[in-house]
Design a protein around this motif. Structure first.
Motif, mmCIF file in Angstrom:
data_model
loop_
_atom_site.group_PDB
_atom_site.id
_atom_site.type_symbol
_atom_site.label_atom_id
_atom_site.label_comp_id
_atom_site.label_asym_id
_atom_site.label_seq_id
_atom_site.Cartn_x
_atom_site.Cartn_y
_atom_site.Cartn_z
ATOM 1 N N MET A 44 0.805 -1.130 -0.004
ATOM 2 C CA MET A 44 0.071 0.024 0.084
ATOM 3 C C MET A 44 0.827 1.330 -0.074
ATOM 4 O O MET A 44 0.596 2.313 -0.867
ATOM 5 N N ASN A 45 1.890 1.135 0.875
ATOM 6 C CA ASN A 45 2.827 2.373 0.831
ATOM 7 C C ASN A 45 3.437 2.576 -0.291
ATOM 8 O O ASN A 45 3.718 3.669 -0.881
ATOM 9 N N GLN A 46 3.807 1.367 -0.826
ATOM 10 C CA GLN A 46 4.658 1.525 -2.331
ATOM 11 C C GLN A 46 3.807 2.113 -3.492
ATOM 12 O O GLN A 46 4.074 2.593 -4.289
ATOM 13 N N ALA A 47 2.452 1.460 -3.352
ATOM 14 C CA ALA A 47 1.340 1.907 -4.513
ATOM 15 C C ALA A 47 1.082 3.571 -4.442
ATOM 16 O O ALA A 47 1.051 4.052 -5.390
ATOM 17 N N ARG A 48 1.028 4.000 -3.109
ATOM 18 C CA ARG A 48 0.979 5.313 -3.021
ATOM 19 C C ARG A 48 2.116 6.273 -3.556
ATOM 20 O O ARG A 48 2.051 7.453 -3.996
ATOM 21 N N LYS A 49 3.359 5.626 -3.553
ATOM 22 C CA LYS A 49 4.468 6.391 -4.199
ATOM 23 C C LYS A 49 4.907 6.301 -5.478
ATOM 24 O O LYS A 49 4.868 7.205 -6.317
ATOM 25 N N ASP A 50 4.342 5.062 -6.360
ATOM 26 C CA ASP A 50 4.597 4.815 -7.562
ATOM 27 C C ASP A 50 3.361 5.129 -8.352
ATOM 28 O O ASP A 50 3.382 5.210 -9.729
ATOM 29 N N SER A 51 2.062 5.454 -7.862
ATOM 30 C CA SER A 51 1.115 5.273 -8.760
ATOM 31 C C SER A 51 0.235 6.788 -8.498
ATOM 32 O O SER A 51 0.430 7.066 -7.059
ATOM 33 N N SER A 52 -0.559 7.026 -8.946
ATOM 34 C CA SER A 52 -1.790 7.971 -8.717
ATOM 35 C C SER A 52 -2.970 8.238 -9.564
ATOM 36 O O SER A 52 -3.156 7.325 -10.475
ATOM 37 N N GLY A 53 -3.964 8.986 -9.394
ATOM 38 C CA GLY A 53 -5.210 8.837 -9.736
ATOM 39 C C GLY A 53 -6.106 7.680 -10.020
ATOM 40 O O GLY A 53 -6.303 7.003 -8.874
ATOM 41 N N VAL A 54 -6.627 7.137 -11.051
ATOM 42 C CA VAL A 54 -7.512 5.817 -11.071
ATOM 43 C C VAL A 54 -6.722 4.761 -10.550
ATOM 44 O O VAL A 54 -7.234 3.922 -9.697
ATOM 45 N N LYS A 55 -5.316 4.617 -10.969
ATOM 46 C CA LYS A 55 -4.611 3.295 -10.451
ATOM 47 C C LYS A 55 -4.527 3.106 -9.056
ATOM 48 O O LYS A 55 -4.599 2.211 -8.479
ATOM 49 N N LEU A 56 -4.148 4.498 -8.743
ATOM 50 C CA LEU A 56 -3.994 4.420 -6.914
ATOM 51 C C LEU A 56 -5.205 4.261 -6.108
ATOM 52 O O LEU A 56 -5.261 3.467 -5.153
ATOM 53 N N GLU A 57 -6.314 4.817 -6.796
ATOM 54 C CA GLU A 57 -7.854 4.501 -6.291
ATOM 55 C C GLU A 57 -7.940 2.918 -6.407
ATOM 56 O O GLU A 57 -8.480 2.233 -5.250
ATOM 57 N N VAL A 58 -7.703 2.310 -7.607
ATOM 58 C CA VAL A 58 -8.114 0.724 -7.492
ATOM 59 C C VAL A 58 -7.228 -0.003 -6.719
ATOM 60 O O VAL A 58 -7.781 -0.829 -5.972
ATOM 61 N N ASN A 59 -5.843 0.271 -6.735
ATOM 62 C CA ASN A 59 -5.049 -0.349 -5.777
ATOM 63 C C ASN A 59 -5.400 -0.473 -4.476
ATOM 64 O O ASN A 59 -5.068 -1.206 -3.587
ATOM 65 N N GLU A 60 -5.607 0.921 -3.753
ATOM 66 C CA GLU A 60 -6.132 1.180 -2.457
ATOM 67 C C GLU A 60 -7.351 0.231 -2.225
ATOM 68 O O GLU A 60 -7.234 -0.452 -1.146
#
Length: 1071
Positions: A804-820
């Motif tokens: 989760m912490n790595q995804a917040r650093k590497d992605s944003s927008g829709v991808k971050l929302e889907v990953n979270e």
């Protein structure tokens, strides 16, 4: 006249030489007192060498340590720990370097040293702890040298002397080595304690306080070097004569002491204090190898070298300042002699007359002294005769006292025997009551023996009436015994009073006699002193006459005291005679009463013998009834082996093993009960109870062995059936031996035990091969797998948080929302699984606590091994699913995996949790609150799995772009062509889907075949079969698999459809 004058100067010179020796002795005592007071002072400083040397030289001068101990006794040792420490140091020095007679003088004061060490050992003082250890060392040293006189105090011996002291007796060498080990242990303990205090305090080797503690270590180093060398020599000698295993303890103890001694020498060698006083030897890096005889040649004797340069303040001084008189002084003596005894100037000398007068007076005084001596000797003889008579009377009193004690002990023993007989009567009454209870219980258990039990009840009623009469007679006996006890106590009290009075008077007489003896000794000393003074001068004669008058007065006083003592002895004799007469009367009366009681007791014993015989007959009849019923039970079980209706009955090898193990336990109980019954024929309960259990368990083993043979291969079935038939026949023969009193003693169930063990082995051979592992480890495996599952879930939660912490650093927008959203749903699922595992663990503990009874947890798991394997399999599946879920989520977040993998993992986790719930529900109580909690946790896991699937699908729809087809430039023919290509692709995909579904079906079939080894009892199998269907009904619709890949299942039967012909069912778990 001239000869008389010439003889006088020699007498005068002898008198003057005597005065010179007395002055020399006084000077010696003065020097010794000064040296001891300076050496053993309260200042925290080391003992000076010159003072210690004077004390040592003093022991050689007087050939002992009498002067030292006369002054040392007066030292304030209990009030100062420093004085006690220095005192121990000085004693150690004189024991090492003093005269050989010092050891005997120190042994007389050994108790004083021990009391001093014990006193300081109980006080929390640093020097006090050292004093306690040092005193123990000194006592050990004195005992060693007193026991081993060949060893000098400084332990310096040649190797030849050591060989001579050890001798040729190997036992003596062995014990000598042990004594040397103990000696070295005391030395090393003192050294370790001193160094430990130096490390924990401010004192170092150059301060006075540190040197005060370190100064005795010089003697310790000298002792340790010699002890180490002697131990090495003796150990090599022992290894040459004794086996290696016998000396294993010696070698281990030597290694420990070697390392301690080496550490002590190394630490002492580094200190500046020792460098200027002593040269410490170096020990080898490793201890000698006693297993190799040639290693003795490699051994080097450690030599301690003392430094020759002594500080200026420690220069030795002369012990006694005795020098020859100067020449001038001798001349003065000659002049004084001429003036005193030379011829007079006028030619007339009356000194010859005076000398004659003095001689006559001396002769008169000698005669008077002889008369006084003879008178005193006569008085002493009279006193000795009186003392002897008093001692004879005292010995007679002691003899009478001993006789009274013996008679008192005889009475006590007789009273104890009466009490034991009464207790035996009460125990027999209790046995009668217990026999009645057992008879009643047997009446309820065995319906076929009702008539016999009625006879037993009537006989018991008769016995109860007789026992009531017996109890009345015993109560009367008890009352008489109590009267005897009271009389005995009163008699003992009177005897004790007489004893105390006589002992007090005897003690007073002993004290007075001792005082008289001391007075006689004092008078003797005074008489000897008078004799010496008579030879000196006329004045001593006058003093002697006055002292004679005093002695005459004391003689009168002593005679009065002797008369008083004689009167007291007469009165004491009369009192003792009266007490003896009263004691004799009481003894005669007690003997008469005892004779009456013994007559009554003989009557009671005859009645009790009759009752005992009746009780034995009754117990044997009770045993015969039990044996007859046991024969019926086993005969019924043997008859079932050939019963055609029994062919449809089946059983599992596990149940047969359980029954066989229980039967082996009952056989051991029967053996113990049989042995107890042979020891005590009056109590058949010890054999009846285990015999009943043995009959039921043996019959159960025979029946279940035959039922197990119905499902076994032909060879095993024949062997098992024959073993069951042999077991029944041998059991009947054993019961037949129990029926007869002649064969009762030789009856033994050993043959039955061998056949049961054979049946047990056949049952183990028939168990499924998948069970070939150590069942004792099942309990540990369950705990380990549950702990591993919890650890895997916690690791999964941690990794999801990292993703989760790595995804917040590497992605944003829709991808971050889907990953979270996906990772949050996975985290919730992991938490739900953790709650499920916790609830399953609690339910498992509840099942174990409620079902294991008196057995341990591991025994419960081993007994229910199939259920335990189900728990282990389910736990592994849950942990594996959690790990796969994390890996799939990681791939999806990194866009290297597929969303379908995450959906499949969710389905798998839901199925694994359903398996865990089913395995836990098998043995759980349906109304258990923890089972309800587990089911709620399972439903929560299903909901969270559905959320993961929904989040994954919605995220997949958001991420994947759906291209909208553009039909603007396409003709009818082109559209038709695209449609055909799409249909072809659909057909290809359907073919691939069909093939994958068939492959999935084959995989699941193989999975169920591999999981087929997990067998449960019939009740557990039915619950396991029903459990997956009920759990699958609670799953959401998104967890359903495609129809072509359904798992092959059998429709479960209802409880009403199950019967004995269905046999056992297998519950299949996925691993």
């Amino acid at each position: 006249m001239i000869n008389t004058i010439r003889q006088v100067p020699s007498k005068v010179l002898n008198r003057r030489s005597t005065n010179t020796l007395e002055a020399e002795r006084e000077q010696f005592d003065k020097v010794q007192c000064t040296s001891i007071s300076k050496a053993i002072s309260s200042s925290e400083a080391p003992v000076k060498e010159k003072h210690a040397r004077r004390i040592i030289l003093g022991t050689h001068h007087e050939k002992g340590a009498f002067t030292f101990w006369s002054y040392a006794i007066g030292l304030p040792l209990p009030s100062s720990s420093i004085i006690s420490w220095k005192f121990c140091h000085v004693v150690h020095k004189i024991l090492r370097d003093g005269h050989p007679n010092v050891l005997q003088d120190c042994m007389r004061h050994q108790s004083n040293i021990r009391e001093m060490g014990s006193l300081w050992g109980h006080l929390h003082d640093k020097y006090g702890q050292l004093v306690a250890i040092y005193s123990s060392l000194l006592i050990n040293k004195m005992n060693f040298h007193a026991k081993r006189t060949q060893f000098p105090g400084n332990l310096e011996m040649q190797d030849e002397e050591l060989e001579k002291a050890a001798g040729t007796d190997i036992n003596y060498v062995f014990q000598l080595t042990v004594d040397l080990f103990d000696y070295l242990s005391c030395e090393l303990k003192l050294a370790e304690t001193v160094f430990r205090q130096l490390n924990t305090s401010i004192a170092v080797s150059q301060t006075s306080s540190g040197q005060c503690r370190l100064s005795p270590m010089i003697q310790v180093i000298q002792d340790c070097s010699h002890l180490y060398h002697y131990i090495v020599k003796l150990l090599f000698k022992l290894h040459a004569c004794l086996p290696v295993e016998t000396l294993q303890g010696h070698r281990e103890r030597f290694h420990d002491q070697f390392h301690s001694l080496k550490n002590f020498f190394n630490r002492a060698r580094d200190m500046l204090y020792f460098k200027r006083l002593i040269q410490i030897p170096k020990l080898p890096d490793s201890p000698p190898n006693f297993l190799r005889a040639s290693a003795l040649a490699e051994h080097v004797k450690p030599v301690v070298v003392m430094s020759d340069d002594v500080p200026d303040d420690e220069e030795p001084e002369a012990l006694i300042e005795v020098t020859s008189a100067p020449q001038t002084q001798q001349q003065n003596v000659v002049d004084m002699f001429d003036q005193a005894f030379g011829p007079p100037s006028n030619g007339f000398d009356d000194r010859d007359v005076q000398i004659d007068n003095l001689k006559r007076e001396v002769e008169m005084l000698r005669a008077e002294l002889e008369r006084i001596k003879s008178e005193a000797q006569r008085y002493i003889t009279q006193l000795k005769s009186q003392i002897n008579s008093l001692e004879a009377e005292l010995e007679e009193q002691r003899t009478q006292k001993q006789k009274a004690l013996v008679e008192n002990e005889q009475l006590r023993m007789e009273l104890e025997s009466l009490r034991r007989q009464r207790a035996e009567g009460e125990s027999q009454l209790g046995q009668v009551l217990e026999a009645e209870k057992r008879a009643q219980a047997t009446e309820q258990r065995y319906n076929k023996l009702k008539d016999k039990h009625n006879d037993l009840v009537s006989s018991h009623a008769e016995l109860l009436r007789k026992s009531a009469d017996t109890s009345k007679m015993l109560s009367a006996t008890q009352q008489s015994q109590e009267e005897v006890a009271r009389t005995k106590q009163q008699l003992a009290f009177e005897v004790e009073q007489v004893k105390q009075a006589s002992e007090m008077k005897i003690e007073e007489q002993n004290v007075q006699l001792e005082r008289l003896r001391r007075e006689l000794e004092a008078s003797r000393a005074e008489l000897s002193h008078i004799q010496s003074t008579l030879q000196s001068s006329e004045q001593s004669g006058q003093k002697l006459s006055s002292m004679l008058g005093g002695l005459q007065e004391e003689e009168g006083v002593l005679r009065k005291k002797l008369a008083q003592q004689e009167a007291e002895l007469c009165s004491l004799k009369s009192e003792v005679q009266q007490s003896q007469s009263s004691l004799q009367q009481e003894k005669e009366r007690s003997s008469r009463e005892l004779g009456e009681l013994q007559g009554r007791l003989r009557e009671k014993s005859s009645q009790e013998d009759l009752l005992q015989q009746k009780l034995l007959d009754e117990q044997f009849r009770l045993l015969q009834g039990t044996v007859a019923e046991a024969e019926n039970i086993i005969q019924d079980a043997v008859a079932r082996l050939d019963d055609p209706l029994h062919v449809r009955c089946t059983s599992s090898p596990d149940y047969l093993i359980c029954r066989a193990e229980a039967t082996l336990g009952s056989i051991d109980s029967v053996q113990r009960g049989h042995a107890e019954y042979l020891k005590n024929m009056g109590d058949a309960g010890s054999l009846v109870r285990p015999l009943t259990q043995f009959a039921h368990l043996t019959a159960d083993t025979v029946v279940n062995g035959s039922a197990t043979a119905h499902l076994a291969p032909t060879d095993h079935a024949d062997k098992l059936t024959d073993s069951c038939r042999d077991c029944g026949n041998v059991s009947l023969q054993f019961l037949k031996d129990l029926k007869s009193k002649q064969s009762l003693a030789r009856a033994s169930p050993a043959a039955i035990k061998l056949i049961i063990e054979k049946i047990l082995q056949l049952g183990k051979d028939l168990r499924p091969k998948s069970m070939d592992f150590n069942q004792e480890e099942l309990g540990d495996m369950v705990d380990k797998e549950m702990a591993a599952t919890s650890a895997a879930i916690e690791e999964a939660v941690r990794r999801i948080e990292e993703m989760m912490n790595q995804a917040r650093k590497d992605s944003s927008g829709v991808k971050l929302e889907v990953n979270e959203r996906i990772l949050n749903s996975c985290t919730n699922l992991m938490k739900a699984i953790h709650l499920l595992v916790t609830a399953s663990t609690e339910l498992q503990r509840e099942i174990v606590d409620s079902g294991r009874g008196a057995a341990t947890q591991k025994e419960f798991y081993a007994k229910n091994s199939r259920w335990t394997e189900g728990l282990i399999s389910a736990s592994k599946a849950v942990g594996w699913g959690a790990t796969q879920m994390v890996e799939s989520a990681d791939k999806v977040v990194l866009h290297t995996g597929k969303y379908e993998e995450l959906i499949v993992c969710s389905h798998e986790i839901a199925a694994s949790t359903a398996q865990l719930v089913a395995a836990s529900k098998v043995k759980a109580d349906l109304h258990s609150k923890k089972l309800t909690k587990l089911q709620q946790a399972s439903r929560h896991v299903n909901d969270m799995a559905a959320n993961v699937v929904a989040s994954t699908k919605s995220g997949q729809e958001q991420i994947e772009d759906k291209d909208t087809m553009d039909f603007s430039g396409m003709s009818l023919i082109k559209l038709r062509k695209e449609e055909m290509e799409s249909q072809v692709k659909v057909l290809e995909l359907e073919t691939q889907l069909q093939g994958e579904r068939m492959r999935l079906g084959d995989l699941r079939k193989k999975h169920y075949e591999l999981a087929g080894g997990c067998d449960f009892s019939p009740e557990e199998a039915v619950l396991i079969k029903e459990a997956p269907a009920s759990l699958m009904a609670n799953k959401p619709s998104i967890l359903k698999k495609p129809p072509l890949a359904q798992k092959p299942t059998m429709p479960p039967k209802n409880n009403s459809q199950l019967n004995i012909s269905d046999g056992l069912y297998k519950a299949h778990f996925r691993h």
